[in-house]
Design an enzyme around this catalytic site. Structure first.
Site, mmCIF file in Angstrom:
data_model
loop_
_atom_site.group_PDB
_atom_site.id
_atom_site.type_symbol
_atom_site.label_atom_id
_atom_site.label_comp_id
_atom_site.label_asym_id
_atom_site.label_seq_id
_atom_site.Cartn_x
_atom_site.Cartn_y
_atom_site.Cartn_z
ATOM 1 N N CYS A 83 23.925 104.341 -12.439
ATOM 2 C CA CYS A 83 24.524 104.866 -13.667
ATOM 3 C C CYS A 83 23.424 105.308 -14.624
ATOM 4 O O CYS A 83 22.493 104.543 -14.893
ATOM 5 C CB CYS A 83 25.383 103.781 -14.314
ATOM 6 S SG CYS A 83 26.060 104.265 -15.907
ATOM 7 N N CYS A 138 33.829 112.669 -6.474
ATOM 8 C CA CYS A 138 33.222 113.903 -6.966
ATOM 9 C C CYS A 138 32.568 113.569 -8.300
ATOM 10 O O CYS A 138 33.259 113.356 -9.300
ATOM 11 C CB CYS A 138 34.339 114.937 -7.114
ATOM 12 S SG CYS A 138 33.754 116.566 -7.551
ATOM 13 N N CYS A 192 23.603 102.812 -17.892
ATOM 14 C CA CYS A 192 23.271 101.384 -17.882
ATOM 15 C C CYS A 192 22.440 100.953 -16.674
ATOM 16 O O CYS A 192 22.011 99.803 -16.601
ATOM 17 C CB CYS A 192 24.540 100.535 -17.960
ATOM 18 S SG CYS A 192 25.453 100.419 -16.407
ATOM 19 N N CYS A 218 29.587 99.840 -17.931
ATOM 20 C CA CYS A 218 29.460 100.421 -19.280
ATOM 21 C C CYS A 218 30.543 101.449 -19.577
ATOM 22 O O CYS A 218 30.511 102.074 -20.633
ATOM 23 C CB CYS A 218 28.083 101.047 -19.462
ATOM 24 S SG CYS A 218 27.886 102.617 -18.613
ATOM 25 N N CYS A 251 31.892 103.909 -14.488
ATOM 26 C CA CYS A 251 31.004 102.774 -14.229
ATOM 27 C C CYS A 251 31.704 101.507 -14.719
ATOM 28 O O CYS A 251 32.181 101.455 -15.856
ATOM 29 C CB CYS A 251 29.682 102.967 -14.972
ATOM 30 S SG CYS A 251 28.618 101.501 -14.927
HETATM 31 FE FE FE Z 1 27.013 102.205 -16.462
#
Ligand code: FE
Length: 130
Positions: free
Chosen positions: A47, A119, A50, A99, A96
């Site tokens: 991510c 995607c 984060c 976060c 995610c």
């Molecule tokens: Fe994240």
């Protein structure tokens, strides 16, 4: 899992306007524009907000869509899914789990073994080469 929470101002400062608009405001980068669309190196996609590991190169495939595509996340707990009815479409948003960053959408037209296509915007990912 411990959630990461920041103010919009903190995210904007950390990410810059372009990435912020995608990862925190559910934007979509232009097709074929992202830095990781054609990336074929071995490694882990984390991510961008984060740093949580989200996808790995073994599950990336060439969907022809213009966005990095994966047939599965690194593990089920890495991502959350949410119904998204925006733009006159019924889609499933992928976020995610740590976060709540907007990553992209998941569709049921992917390859074996899952039949799923995650995607994902390049802008929401940070690639860590193996
Ligand atoms: Fe994240």
């Amino acid at each position: 899992m411990k959630k990461i929470t920041k103010t919009n101002e903190q995210w904007l400062q950390q990410l810059g306007a372009e990435v912020y608009g995608i990862a925190r405001e559910k934007g979509t980068e232009a097709a074929f524009s992202g830095a990781l669309y054609e990336n074929k190196q071995s490694g882990v996609y984390a991510c961008t907000c984060c740093g949580q590991p989200l996808f790995e190169s073994q599950s990336k495939y060439d969907s022809g869509s213009g966005w990095p595509s994966f047939f599965s996340p690194l593990h089920a707990e890495a991502v959350d899914e949410s119904a998204d009815g925006s733009h006159h479409m019924q889609r499933t948003e992928v976020l995610c789990s740590r976060c709540d960053a907007h990553l992209g959408h998941v569709f049921a037209d992917g390859p074996a073994p899952t039949g799923l296509r995650y995607c994902i915007n390049s802008a929401s990912l940070k690639f860590n080469k193996e």
